[in-house]
Design a protein around this motif. Structure first.
Motif, PDB file in Angstrom:
ATOM      1  N   THR A 124       0.835  -1.203   0.000  1.00  0.00           N
ATOM      2  CA  THR A 124       0.000   0.000   0.000  1.00  0.00           C
ATOM      3  C   THR A 124       0.865   1.247   0.000  1.00  0.00           C
ATOM      4  OG1 THR A 124      -1.864  -1.089   1.093  1.00  0.00           O
ATOM      5  CG2 THR A 124      -1.722   1.295   1.304  1.00  0.00           C
ATOM      6  N   SER A 125       1.901   1.258   0.818  1.00  0.00           N
ATOM      7  CA  SER A 125       2.798   2.413   0.846  1.00  0.00           C
ATOM      8  C   SER A 125       3.434   2.647  -0.521  1.00  0.00           C
ATOM      9  CB  SER A 125       3.897   2.211   1.898  1.00  0.00           C
ATOM     10  OG  SER A 125       3.353   2.208   3.200  1.00  0.00           O
ATOM     11  N   ALA A 126       3.774   1.567  -1.201  1.00  0.00           N
ATOM     12  CA  ALA A 126       4.402   1.690  -2.513  1.00  0.00           C
ATOM     13  C   ALA A 126       3.463   2.321  -3.533  1.00  0.00           C
ATOM     14  CB  ALA A 126       4.861   0.315  -3.002  1.00  0.00           C
ATOM     15  N   ALA A 127       2.143   2.202  -3.313  1.00  0.00           N
ATOM     16  CA  ALA A 127       1.165   2.751  -4.251  1.00  0.00           C
ATOM     17  C   ALA A 127       0.739   4.168  -3.896  1.00  0.00           C
ATOM     18  CB  ALA A 127      -0.065   1.842  -4.297  1.00  0.00           C
ATOM     19  N   THR A 154       2.567  24.483  -4.139  1.00  0.00           N
ATOM     20  CA  THR A 154       2.436  24.059  -5.522  1.00  0.00           C
ATOM     21  C   THR A 154       2.623  22.555  -5.607  1.00  0.00           C
ATOM     22  OG1 THR A 154       3.221  26.176  -6.367  1.00  0.00           O
ATOM     23  CG2 THR A 154       3.319  24.297  -7.869  1.00  0.00           C
ATOM     24  N   ALA A 155       1.568  21.864  -6.013  1.00  0.00           N
ATOM     25  CA  ALA A 155       1.601  20.402  -6.116  1.00  0.00           C
ATOM     26  C   ALA A 155       2.148  20.027  -7.490  1.00  0.00           C
ATOM     27  CB  ALA A 155       0.215  19.828  -5.918  1.00  0.00           C
ATOM     28  N   THR A 156       3.372  19.542  -7.509  1.00  0.00           N
ATOM     29  CA  THR A 156       3.988  19.144  -8.781  1.00  0.00           C
ATOM     30  C   THR A 156       3.584  17.749  -9.210  1.00  0.00           C
ATOM     31  OG1 THR A 156       5.962  18.385  -7.609  1.00  0.00           O
ATOM     32  CG2 THR A 156       5.969  20.659  -8.404  1.00  0.00           C
ATOM     33  N   LYS A 157       2.929  17.021  -8.330  1.00  0.00           N
ATOM     34  CA  LYS A 157       2.360  15.713  -8.649  1.00  0.00           C
ATOM     35  C   LYS A 157       0.839  15.818  -8.550  1.00  0.00           C
ATOM     36  CE  LYS A 157       6.260  13.386  -9.065  1.00  0.00           C
ATOM     37  NZ  LYS A 157       6.665  12.715 -10.334  1.00  0.00           N
ATOM     38  N   THR A 158       0.143  15.090  -9.401  1.00  0.00           N
ATOM     39  CA  THR A 158      -1.316  15.179  -9.404  1.00  0.00           C
ATOM     40  C   THR A 158      -1.902  14.688  -8.090  1.00  0.00           C
ATOM     41  OG1 THR A 158      -1.400  14.906 -11.789  1.00  0.00           O
ATOM     42  CG2 THR A 158      -3.414  14.400 -10.566  1.00  0.00           C
ATOM     43  N   ARG A 159      -1.386  13.567  -7.570  1.00  0.00           N
ATOM     44  CA  ARG A 159      -1.878  13.040  -6.294  1.00  0.00           C
ATOM     45  C   ARG A 159      -0.947  13.496  -5.185  1.00  0.00           C
ATOM     46  NH1 ARG A 159      -3.060   7.069  -6.623  1.00  0.00           N
ATOM     47  NH2 ARG A 159      -5.034   7.892  -7.457  1.00  0.00           N
ATOM     48  N   THR A 160      -1.510  14.161  -4.168  1.00  0.00           N
ATOM     49  CA  THR A 160      -0.723  14.662  -3.041  1.00  0.00           C
ATOM     50  C   THR A 160      -1.297  14.117  -1.745  1.00  0.00           C
ATOM     51  OG1 THR A 160      -0.195  16.689  -4.255  1.00  0.00           O
ATOM     52  CG2 THR A 160       0.140  16.721  -1.879  1.00  0.00           C
ATOM     53  N   ARG A 161      -0.404  13.707  -0.884  1.00  0.00           N
ATOM     54  CA  ARG A 161      -0.765  13.128   0.413  1.00  0.00           C
ATOM     55  C   ARG A 161      -0.505  14.160   1.504  1.00  0.00           C
ATOM     56  NH1 ARG A 161       2.199   7.540   2.095  1.00  0.00           N
ATOM     57  NH2 ARG A 161       1.082   6.987   4.023  1.00  0.00           N
ATOM     58  N   PHE A 162      -1.457  14.322   2.412  1.00  0.00           N
ATOM     59  CA  PHE A 162      -1.303  15.243   3.529  1.00  0.00           C
ATOM     60  C   PHE A 162      -1.439  14.460   4.832  1.00  0.00           C
ATOM     61  CE2 PHE A 162      -2.745  17.904   0.032  1.00  0.00           C
ATOM     62  CZ  PHE A 162      -1.865  18.976   0.100  1.00  0.00           C
ATOM     63  N   THR A 180       1.218  16.946 -14.096  1.00  0.00           N
ATOM     64  CA  THR A 180       0.773  16.487 -15.421  1.00  0.00           C
ATOM     65  C   THR A 180       0.716  14.973 -15.514  1.00  0.00           C
ATOM     66  OG1 THR A 180       3.051  16.585 -16.250  1.00  0.00           O
ATOM     67  CG2 THR A 180       1.677  18.552 -16.551  1.00  0.00           C
ATOM     68  N   ASP A 181       1.070  14.293 -14.448  1.00  0.00           N
ATOM     69  CA  ASP A 181       1.063  12.835 -14.447  1.00  0.00           C
ATOM     70  C   ASP A 181      -0.350  12.321 -14.198  1.00  0.00           C
ATOM     71  OD1 ASP A 181       1.428  14.007 -11.814  1.00  0.00           O
ATOM     72  OD2 ASP A 181       1.518  11.954 -11.057  1.00  0.00           O
ATOM     73  N   THR A 182      -0.559  11.054 -14.515  1.00  0.00           N
ATOM     74  CA  THR A 182      -1.845  10.397 -14.257  1.00  0.00           C
ATOM     75  C   THR A 182      -1.611   9.267 -13.265  1.00  0.00           C
ATOM     76  OG1 THR A 182      -2.614  10.893 -16.495  1.00  0.00           O
ATOM     77  CG2 THR A 182      -3.806   9.178 -15.267  1.00  0.00           C
ATOM     78  N   PRO A 183      -2.005   9.475 -12.012  1.00  0.00           N
ATOM     79  CA  PRO A 183      -1.730   8.432 -11.009  1.00  0.00           C
ATOM     80  C   PRO A 183      -2.584   7.203 -11.221  1.00  0.00           C
ATOM     81  CG  PRO A 183      -3.036  10.214 -10.060  1.00  0.00           C
ATOM     82  CD  PRO A 183      -2.651  10.664 -11.440  1.00  0.00           C
ATOM     83  N   SER A 184      -2.067   6.067 -10.807  1.00  0.00           N
ATOM     84  CA  SER A 184      -2.812   4.818 -10.869  1.00  0.00           C
ATOM     85  C   SER A 184      -3.953   4.855  -9.860  1.00  0.00           C
ATOM     86  CB  SER A 184      -1.894   3.630 -10.566  1.00  0.00           C
ATOM     87  OG  SER A 184      -0.834   3.572 -11.490  1.00  0.00           O
ATOM     88  N   ASP A 185      -4.939   4.013 -10.066  1.00  0.00           N
ATOM     89  CA  ASP A 185      -6.027   3.914  -9.103  1.00  0.00           C
ATOM     90  C   ASP A 185      -5.475   3.504  -7.743  1.00  0.00           C
ATOM     91  OD1 ASP A 185      -7.846   4.529 -11.064  1.00  0.00           O
ATOM     92  OD2 ASP A 185      -8.442   2.441 -11.430  1.00  0.00           O
ATOM     93  N   LEU A 186      -6.081   4.025  -6.698  1.00  0.00           N
ATOM     94  CA  LEU A 186      -5.706   3.593  -5.354  1.00  0.00           C
ATOM     95  C   LEU A 186      -6.043   2.115  -5.175  1.00  0.00           C
ATOM     96  CD1 LEU A 186      -7.005   6.597  -3.219  1.00  0.00           C
ATOM     97  CD2 LEU A 186      -4.613   5.981  -3.603  1.00  0.00           C
ATOM     98  N   PRO A 187      -5.274   1.409  -4.363  1.00  0.00           N
ATOM     99  CA  PRO A 187      -5.610  -0.001  -4.100  1.00  0.00           C
ATOM    100  C   PRO A 187      -7.027  -0.124  -3.540  1.00  0.00           C
ATOM    101  CG  PRO A 187      -3.430   0.539  -3.230  1.00  0.00           C
ATOM    102  CD  PRO A 187      -4.059   1.843  -3.643  1.00  0.00           C
TER     103      PRO A 187
END
Length: 544
Positions: free
Chosen positions: A243-246, A302-310, A396-403
């Motif tokens: 999960t952490s890897a995703a 500024t979020a340089t990745k589409t998916r950001t974790r807080f 600009t990336d497209t993250p994979s679906d969450l597990p």
């Protein structure tokens, strides 16, 4: 635009005060001032995606209703039924009113030095100065710096050595809040160490991936030292966890710590920490995020990745922080205090009592402003809604679906668990657990159990005050909250949870790995003033 709350005393000797949960009345007088205010209202940490979607547009869900009722008694909520409307504090609403912007400060990452599976961290607790109120210098404290501390990253399975030097001029401890470590290494009041000394706890990291934090825990000085800045975040990592890897894990880029503190400060910058201080006149209750006052400043990231974790931490001494989006949109909660949920949950708000943590992610195609709703948790405190962070979407990336599954959580069958009742009480200004005031190791109530024991505790709040129940050593599952079965994110693992005035929670836990016939863990209210006023008991886990 620093929010100041000075209650207006009425002709009949009572005082009326507006908080984030609405209006309340408290009788004026020396004893009643010490008795503090009535708090209640069950909060929500959100709902599962399907439940949330099904209930949108269909009126107020009962848990959301209770979550908005902080500031009125549990009995009043029950008696009011559906006729009560949600209460808001219009006078305290700062949303959209900020006049300044500033870049979000991300705490330094202290990864330590690793050799042969042992990681060594070096910390110094020391005094300093910082601006808590804009333009006013306050005397503060921090770890390795003037205010707050660096984020430590621990690795599951590694051995940690922490060399912590006390340069505060008084005794202190460092507690690893939420960590499953031996009692002697837990940083409770038994291991307080003096100015000039270095404490070097050593332990193997057994925790799953989660967000922890560290702060002082000496008798009678926890609130004083913590409000002045002794607090920092801990990230537990596990390279083998799928999960952490995703999920986003690049610290400061797409894995962002947010440490919230609502403090009490006078016009000279003096930070208050006890009852007499909080009852002083002319106080402000600034909200700080990663050490920056956001009363009239909206932070930017500024979020340089589409998916950001807080990673969210309420390091306030007493107040409640609720996180939401200004546009009313959803956030995806992935973790509670003690790590990942069974599955990701769409939520519109995340409510954190003092000491609690949560993690969430957002997939950003447009800019988003996050808000913090502050609700008074103690005799007086902060209130209002703050636009604290604008996140600019630039990925600009497209993250994979969450597990689809983040973790397996086996719910306890408590039919053969040992039952206990823990009563949170009060006598004037003294706070009690099971009738005892834990202002010294000898005076506090003792809970004794054995290694391998499985227990179910009813935490009963016999006061009309807000409490935040924290258990050291092991995580717990919520079995019921004010008589209701847990749902949604409440089915995760916790170490800190809200117990409203006149309410109760049932929790279940299993005591694993560590026993000691000399050193004890603690259980207490994480409203730090209540802890210092006696609402703390000891927990002894022995072999037999």
């Amino acid at each position: 635009m620093t929010h100041t709350t000075d209650p207006a005393f009425e002709a009949d000797g009572s005082e009326e005060q507006v908080t984030g949960g609405g209006r309340r009345r408290r009788v004026k007088g020396a004893e009643t001032a010490k008795a503090e205010h009535s708090k209640a209202g069950r909060g929500t940490d959100g709902e599962h995606t399907k439940e949330a979607k099904a209930k949108r547009g269909k009126g107020v869900h009962r848990r959301k209703f209770l979550g908005g009722m902080a500031g009125v008694g549990l009995g009043a909520v029950a008696a009011a039924g559906s006729t009560f409307a949600l209460l808001t504090d219009a006078k305290g609403n700062k949303a959209g009113a900020a006049t300044n912007t500033a870049t979000l400060t991300v705490p330094d990452l202290l990864e330590g030095t690793t050799s042969d599976g042992t990681t060594t961290f070096t910390l110094e607790a020391k005094t300093g100065s910082a601006e808590v109120l804009s333009g006013v210098t306050s005397t503060t404290a921090g770890y390795n710096q003037s205010f707050l501390g660096p984020t430590m990253k621990w690795t599951k399975g590694n051995t940690n050595v922490l060399n912590i030097t006390n340069s505060l001029g008084e005794d202190t401890t460092v507690h690893f809040h939420g960590a499953h470590v031996p009692a002697k290494m837990d940083g409770g009041p038994q291991v307080a160490f003096s100015d000039g000394d270095t404490w070097s706890p050593t332990f193997t990291v057994k925790d799953e991936p989660m967000t922890l934090w560290y702060h002082p825990h000496a008798l009678g000085t926890t609130a004083k030292q913590a409000v002045h800045g002794l607090a920092g975040m801990i990230i537990v990592d596990d390279s083998d966890n799928t999960t952490s890897a995703a999920l986003p894990t690049t610290y400061g880029t797409d894995d962002i710590p947010l440490i919230f503190q609502c403090l009490a400060v006078d016009s000279s910058g003096d930070i208050k920490y006890n009852l007499s201080g909080y009852l002083g006149s002319g106080l402000s209750y600034p909200l700080l995020v990663n050490g920056t006052n956001v009363d009239d400043t909206t932070l930017t990231f500024t979020a340089t990745k589409t998916r950001t974790r807080f990673r969210l931490l309420n390091a306030s001494p007493s107040d409640i922080i609720t996180i939401q989006r200004s546009d009313g949109g959803t956030m995806t909660q992935i973790a509670t205090d003690q790590g990942y949920l069974a599955e990701a949950a769409d939520v519109t708000s995340i409510r954190l009592v003092a000491g609690a943590r949560a993690e969430m992610v957002m997939d950003l195609s447009d800019d988003v402003t996050l808000q913090a709703v502050v609700t008074t948790g103690w005799v007086r405190g902060g209130s209002g809604t703050y636009d604290f962070l604008t996140v600019t979407a630039s990925g600009t990336d497209t993250p994979s679906d969450l597990p689809s599954s983040l973790r397996t959580i086996d719910r306890y069958d408590t039919s053969d668990f040992t039952a206990r009742t823990i009563t949170l009480g009060q006598s004037g200004a003294t706070m009690l657990i099971n009738g005892s005031a834990g202002t010294s190791m000898s005076s506090m109530a003792m809970i004794s159990t054995t290694l391998g024991s499985k227990e179910i505790w009813t935490i009963k709040n016999s006061t009309q005050l807000e409490h935040s129940f924290h258990l050291h050593d092991v995580p717990y599952q919520l079995i019921s909250v004010n008589g209701e079965d847990p749902t949604g994110v409440e089915l995760g693992w916790y170490d800190t949870y809200e117990v409203v005035g006149g309410g109760s929670i049932k929790i279940a836990m299993e005591f694993t790995d560590f026993s000691d016939d000399t050193y004890m863990y603690m259980l207490h209210c994480h409203l730090l003033q209540h802890e210092d006023e006696g609402m703390m008991a000891s927990l002894m886990v022995t072999d037999s």
